[in-house]
Motif scaffolding. Structure first.
Motif, mmCIF file in Angstrom:
data_model
loop_
_atom_site.group_PDB
_atom_site.id
_atom_site.type_symbol
_atom_site.label_atom_id
_atom_site.label_comp_id
_atom_site.label_asym_id
_atom_site.label_seq_id
_atom_site.Cartn_x
_atom_site.Cartn_y
_atom_site.Cartn_z
ATOM 1 N N GLY A 28 0.844 -1.195 0.000
ATOM 2 C CA GLY A 28 0.000 0.000 0.000
ATOM 3 C C GLY A 28 0.875 1.240 0.000
ATOM 4 O O GLY A 28 1.767 1.373 -0.819
ATOM 5 N N PHE A 29 0.631 2.145 0.947
ATOM 6 C CA PHE A 29 1.413 3.371 1.001
ATOM 7 C C PHE A 29 2.690 3.207 1.821
ATOM 8 O O PHE A 29 3.503 4.098 1.899
ATOM 9 C CB PHE A 29 0.580 4.509 1.601
ATOM 10 C CG PHE A 29 -0.415 5.070 0.630
ATOM 11 C CD1 PHE A 29 0.002 5.622 -0.569
ATOM 12 C CD2 PHE A 29 -1.763 5.052 0.912
ATOM 13 C CE1 PHE A 29 -0.905 6.145 -1.465
ATOM 14 C CE2 PHE A 29 -2.683 5.580 0.014
ATOM 15 C CZ PHE A 29 -2.251 6.126 -1.169
ATOM 16 N N ASP A 30 2.838 2.049 2.494
ATOM 17 C CA ASP A 30 3.970 1.885 3.395
ATOM 18 C C ASP A 30 5.012 0.939 2.828
ATOM 19 O O ASP A 30 4.721 0.124 1.962
ATOM 20 C CB ASP A 30 3.492 1.347 4.744
ATOM 21 C CG ASP A 30 2.455 2.269 5.345
ATOM 22 O OD1 ASP A 30 2.747 3.476 5.438
ATOM 23 O OD2 ASP A 30 1.355 1.788 5.684
ATOM 24 N N ILE A 31 6.211 1.071 3.376
ATOM 25 C CA ILE A 31 7.282 0.154 2.983
ATOM 26 C C ILE A 31 7.495 -0.836 4.118
ATOM 27 O O ILE A 31 7.689 -0.449 5.273
ATOM 28 C CB ILE A 31 8.563 0.935 2.654
ATOM 29 C CG1 ILE A 31 8.393 1.577 1.270
ATOM 30 C CG2 ILE A 31 9.773 0.024 2.661
ATOM 31 C CD1 ILE A 31 9.557 2.382 0.815
ATOM 32 N N ASP A 32 7.407 -2.111 3.764
ATOM 33 C CA ASP A 32 7.623 -3.173 4.743
ATOM 34 C C ASP A 32 9.128 -3.431 4.821
ATOM 35 O O ASP A 32 9.743 -3.801 3.822
ATOM 36 C CB ASP A 32 6.867 -4.432 4.265
ATOM 37 C CG ASP A 32 7.016 -5.569 5.247
ATOM 38 O OD1 ASP A 32 7.814 -5.417 6.198
ATOM 39 O OD2 ASP A 32 6.350 -6.592 5.064
ATOM 40 N N ARG A 33 9.718 -3.226 6.012
ATOM 41 C CA ARG A 33 11.175 -3.271 6.110
ATOM 42 C C ARG A 33 11.745 -4.640 6.454
ATOM 43 O O ARG A 33 12.905 -4.748 6.828
ATOM 44 C CB ARG A 33 11.659 -2.239 7.126
ATOM 45 C CG ARG A 33 11.538 -0.858 6.542
ATOM 46 C CD ARG A 33 11.713 0.227 7.555
ATOM 47 N NE ARG A 33 11.235 1.471 6.959
ATOM 48 C CZ ARG A 33 11.934 2.580 6.880
ATOM 49 N NH1 ARG A 33 13.131 2.634 7.387
ATOM 50 N NH2 ARG A 33 11.438 3.650 6.311
ATOM 51 N N SER A 34 10.951 -5.683 6.341
ATOM 52 C CA SER A 34 11.536 -6.996 6.598
ATOM 53 C C SER A 34 12.241 -7.484 5.326
ATOM 54 O O SER A 34 11.788 -7.225 4.215
ATOM 55 C CB SER A 34 10.446 -7.981 7.022
ATOM 56 O OG SER A 34 9.355 -7.895 6.149
ATOM 57 N N PHE A 35 13.338 -8.198 5.535
ATOM 58 C CA PHE A 35 14.176 -8.648 4.421
ATOM 59 C C PHE A 35 13.421 -9.622 3.512
ATOM 60 O O PHE A 35 12.777 -10.550 3.986
ATOM 61 C CB PHE A 35 15.433 -9.320 4.981
ATOM 62 C CG PHE A 35 16.336 -9.851 3.919
ATOM 63 C CD1 PHE A 35 17.318 -9.041 3.360
ATOM 64 C CD2 PHE A 35 16.205 -11.158 3.468
ATOM 65 C CE1 PHE A 35 18.153 -9.526 2.373
ATOM 66 C CE2 PHE A 35 17.028 -11.649 2.468
ATOM 67 C CZ PHE A 35 18.014 -10.831 1.930
ATOM 68 N N THR A 36 13.483 -9.387 2.223
ATOM 69 C CA THR A 36 12.851 -10.308 1.288
ATOM 70 C C THR A 36 13.602 -10.286 -0.044
ATOM 71 O O THR A 36 14.176 -9.266 -0.432
ATOM 72 C CB THR A 36 11.374 -9.939 1.052
ATOM 73 O OG1 THR A 36 10.893 -10.711 -0.031
ATOM 74 C CG2 THR A 36 11.201 -8.466 0.707
ATOM 75 N N LEU A 37 13.574 -11.432 -0.721
ATOM 76 C CA LEU A 37 14.187 -11.503 -2.054
ATOM 77 C C LEU A 37 13.122 -11.423 -3.138
ATOM 78 O O LEU A 37 13.412 -11.581 -4.320
ATOM 79 C CB LEU A 37 14.969 -12.810 -2.203
ATOM 80 C CG LEU A 37 16.298 -12.866 -1.442
ATOM 81 C CD1 LEU A 37 16.861 -14.280 -1.468
ATOM 82 C CD2 LEU A 37 17.299 -11.896 -2.041
ATOM 83 N N PRO B 246 10.709 -0.256 -3.941
ATOM 84 C CA PRO B 246 11.566 -1.436 -3.784
ATOM 85 C C PRO B 246 11.775 -2.200 -5.089
ATOM 86 O O PRO B 246 12.918 -2.563 -5.414
ATOM 87 C CB PRO B 246 10.802 -2.294 -2.762
ATOM 88 C CG PRO B 246 10.031 -1.311 -1.967
ATOM 89 C CD PRO B 246 9.628 -0.253 -2.943
ATOM 90 N N LEU B 247 10.700 -2.401 -5.861
ATOM 91 C CA LEU B 247 10.862 -3.113 -7.131
ATOM 92 C C LEU B 247 11.698 -2.269 -8.096
ATOM 93 O O LEU B 247 12.554 -2.793 -8.818
ATOM 94 C CB LEU B 247 9.482 -3.433 -7.732
ATOM 95 C CG LEU B 247 9.493 -4.302 -8.984
ATOM 96 C CD1 LEU B 247 10.181 -5.627 -8.719
ATOM 97 C CD2 LEU B 247 8.076 -4.548 -9.491
ATOM 98 N N GLY B 248 11.456 -0.948 -8.076
ATOM 99 C CA GLY B 248 12.251 -0.045 -8.918
ATOM 100 C C GLY B 248 13.729 -0.154 -8.583
ATOM 101 O O GLY B 248 14.582 -0.187 -9.472
#
Lengths: 373, 296
Positions: free
Chosen positions: B34-43, B262-264
């Motif tokens: 949504g409007f927030d960034i989830d800061r947990s590590f992910t690949l 993040p995807l960018g």
């Protein structure tokens, strides 16, 4: 609009060398002086549509504070939203009824205290209470300008079939491949679904497979057939003036600007319907300037004098009822419908899908454009 | 130790290059909700770039068995467009550099300055001028129509990948001329005389002496042009039209329109890695061939 006119005149070679030097000189002096003013106090920063940064639209603000606010120009609300969310300190933004909800959801819009706006009492009551102006009981957007989205076309360059029975299908018709220009917006998909016979209310928030299928069939077609997807109104204006584009998705001001240059252009009433939008000013919590400045700026936009400029220069409607009284009656006459209530009854009012659906629309439209060879 | 001399540059590099790149790397391992960034590590972002799918997306006749094929397709397209632009740039720049290095007597600096004059204007202005040259009622079209060679303006000139390549090629020529000129200038003229004495023709002299000895400059020039143009954003936006998009346009789209930083970031990092690997491969291949040539 002054900026566009200046460029036009320059391009047509109508500008004398002296005038050119004067303007360049004034610009140079202005650039030298501006930073000193900016240091005096936090200057109001506004996110605006291109063309709306002309002082005519907020003259009383300039009279009172002696200088213009800072502007950052955007070409679509999602772009402006992303900019603010990335940390751009804007005080005021100019969203529309269908997009203001995004700023509210993002926690950026500050409810307006309408008692601080001297012109609020003269706003059309229907606009004062409209969806998009009021969200969850708060006024989040002071309605200022309203107008249409429809097809602008060159009557000398399109077929008689289209003139007899105008339709949005012109953007999906291979006969006009490379001669039309759609707005760079996912509306290209939604309008395509309307051409296929659906009603706007059924498709404005379509998602999932329905959206994917419509995107594949209609979105691709619109992208393939468009000479370019426009984001800059002056680029579109030049392309229509030269005949490079014979029909385009357009707002009322394009017609006004082209006609004042003596170019034959008509505004279609498509059989699927023409759209109505109304936009206004939203106070953001990201800004650094004194909110009193923002209120002065918003109030200036709501003034009848601004309305007169909008009506006479751009052919847009204004939210202040008094604007229509002080404008040139012939110009008001030429607008056709001058009452937003009548306009909304006769046309399709843009609507705002939910945040998830809007995000999906942004993604699908972006992917579609990227795949075009 | 000389580190004092290096310090200003090093500080700027760390502040302006290293830290932002680190931030980008970090961002690419987070995710947007949504409007927030989830800061947990992910690949997840990187997986998205290569996630396979049974249903192919056909682009240019090539099937891509990917769920989200756009970054890969645009990457390939950008690489091809940049490669063509680079070849064009070298093709234009080499003769110019050769002329200044070998034909001009005296006042070479004057000629070098002459070559760079177009580059005293801003990049944006140069791209805009190409729009005017290639446009519907632009210089080429009105010229051809005035001469009576065509009846209607040619529409294939602007708003397509070719327009992007032409603009890129022109914009980067000056950057290529200088390194090639320097390496040509350094060539020991007595080598050429010796070759002539031993009976080499002009063409043989060029092929056996000038070209190999100017290779370092030419390769440097190619990289100087190729690397930045792959990620170019301004040129495709202004002259590319709907079909001229490149990978830089996708990064802009992901950051600003699709609200997925993040995807960018993952796309930008992947792009940097791909370019780095390609350049490393190229350099390795060149070095390898040289070694083989020496052995035989």
């Amino acid at each position: 609009m002054q900026r566009i006119k200046f460029i036009d005149r320059m391009a047509q070679g109508k500008m004398s060398r002296r005038h050119m030097m004067q303007s360049a000189g004034a610009f140079g002096v202005g650039t030298l002086v501006l930073p000193h003013l900016a240091n005096a106090a936090e200057v109001l920063t506004c996110l605006e549509w291109g063309g709306y940064d002309a002082a005519d639209y907020f003259q009383s603000y300039v009279d009172k504070h002696g200088a213009q606010p800072n502007f950052s120009i955007f070409s679509g609300e999602e772009e402006a939203l992303a900019k603010v969310r990335a940390g751009f300190a804007a005080d005021v933004m100019h969203p529309c009824n269908y997009s203001v909800g995004r700023f509210v959801s993002a926690g950026l819009a500050v409810p307006l205290d309408t008692s601080r706006l001297s012109n609020w009492k003269d706003i059309f009551p229907i606009l004062q209470a409209a969806e998009g102006v009021v969200e969850n009981g708060d006024v989040v957007m002071a309605p200022a300008d309203w107008g249409n989205s429809s097809i602008a076309y060159r009557p000398d360059l399109v077929d008689d079939d289209f003139k007899a029975n105008p339709s949005w299908s012109i953007f999906y018709d291979d006969k006009y491949k490379g001669k039309v220009s759609m707005l760079d917006n996912e509306l290209a998909i939604i309008i395509g679904a309307m051409v296929a016979g659906k009603s706007y209310d059924d498709v404005f928030d379509m998602s999932g497979d329905a959206l994917a299928a419509a995107a594949k069939e209609w979105g691709t077609k619109a992208i393939d057939n468009s000479r370019f997807l426009w984001t800059d109104a002056s680029e579109l204006q030049q392309a229509m003036a030269s005949g490079e584009i014979v029909a385009a998705y357009a707002w009322n001001d394009l017609i006004k600007n082209l006609r004042s240059d003596g170019i034959p252009v008509e505004y279609a009433v498509p059989k699927e319907g023409m759209f109505t939008w109304f936009c206004g000013l939203t106070l953001l919590n990201s800004g650094k300037a004194d909110p009193a400045l923002a209120y002065d700026f918003i109030d200036a936009w709501l003034s009848p004098e601004t309305g007169k400029v909008l009506i006479e220069e751009s052919g847009y409607g204004h939210a202040n009822m008094k604007s229509f009284e002080i404008s040139d009656p012939a110009q008001v006459e030429a607008m056709g419908i001058t009452d937003p209530q009548g306009m909304m009854a006769d046309t399709i009012v843009f609507r705002n899908p939910s945040d998830e659906v809007q995000t999906e629309h942004n993604r699908v439209w972006g992917d579609l454009k990227a795949l075009k060879l | 130790m000389g580190f004092g001399l290096l310090a200003p540059a090093l500080t700027i590099m760390v502040l302006m290059l290293l830290l932002p790149v680190m931030a980008l790397v970090m961002l690419s391992f987070w995710s947007q909700s949504g409007f927030d960034i989830d800061r947990s590590f992910t690949l997840e972002n990187y997986w998205k770039l290569i996630e396979p799918s049974d249903e192919p997306t056909v682009w240019f006749g090539i099937p891509f068995y990917l769920k989200y094929p756009i970054p890969v397709i645009l990457m390939i397209k950008s690489l091809v467009m940049s490669l063509v632009a680079t070849i064009a740039v070298i093709g234009l720049a080499y003769p110019m550099a050769y002329f200044v290095a070998f034909r001009v007597r005296g006042n070479k600096a004057f000629w070098i300055i002459l070559l760079t004059i177009p580059f005293w204007t801003s990049y944006l202005l140069r791209v805009f001028s190409w729009k005017i040259v290639l446009g519907f009622n632009g210089a080429i079209n009105s010229g051809l129509m005035y001469l009576g060679l065509i009846d209607a303006p040619l529409e294939f000139l602007l708003y397509n990948p070719t327009a992007v390549i032409i603009t890129l090629a022109h914009s980067w020529v000056a950057f290529a001329v200088l390194p090639i000129y320097v390496s040509l200038e350094k060539i020991d003229r007595s080598l050429l005389e010796a070759a002539a004495d031993l009976g080499d023709s002009r063409w043989q002299r060029f092929w056996r002496i000038t070209l190999p000895l100017s290779a370092p400059g030419t390769i440097a020039a190619s990289l100087l042009v190729f690397i930045p143009t792959v990620g170019d954003y301004v040129t495709p936006t202004l002259v590319g039209g709907p079909g001229g998009t490149m990978i830089g346009s996708l990064v802009q789209l992901l950051f600003l329109r699709q609200d997925n930083a993040p995807l960018g970031s993952a796309v930008s990092i992947a792009m940097m890695l791909v370019i780095a690997v390609l350049v490393a491969l190229l350099l390795w291949a060149i070095g390898y061939r040289k070694m083989r040539a020496r052995r035989s």
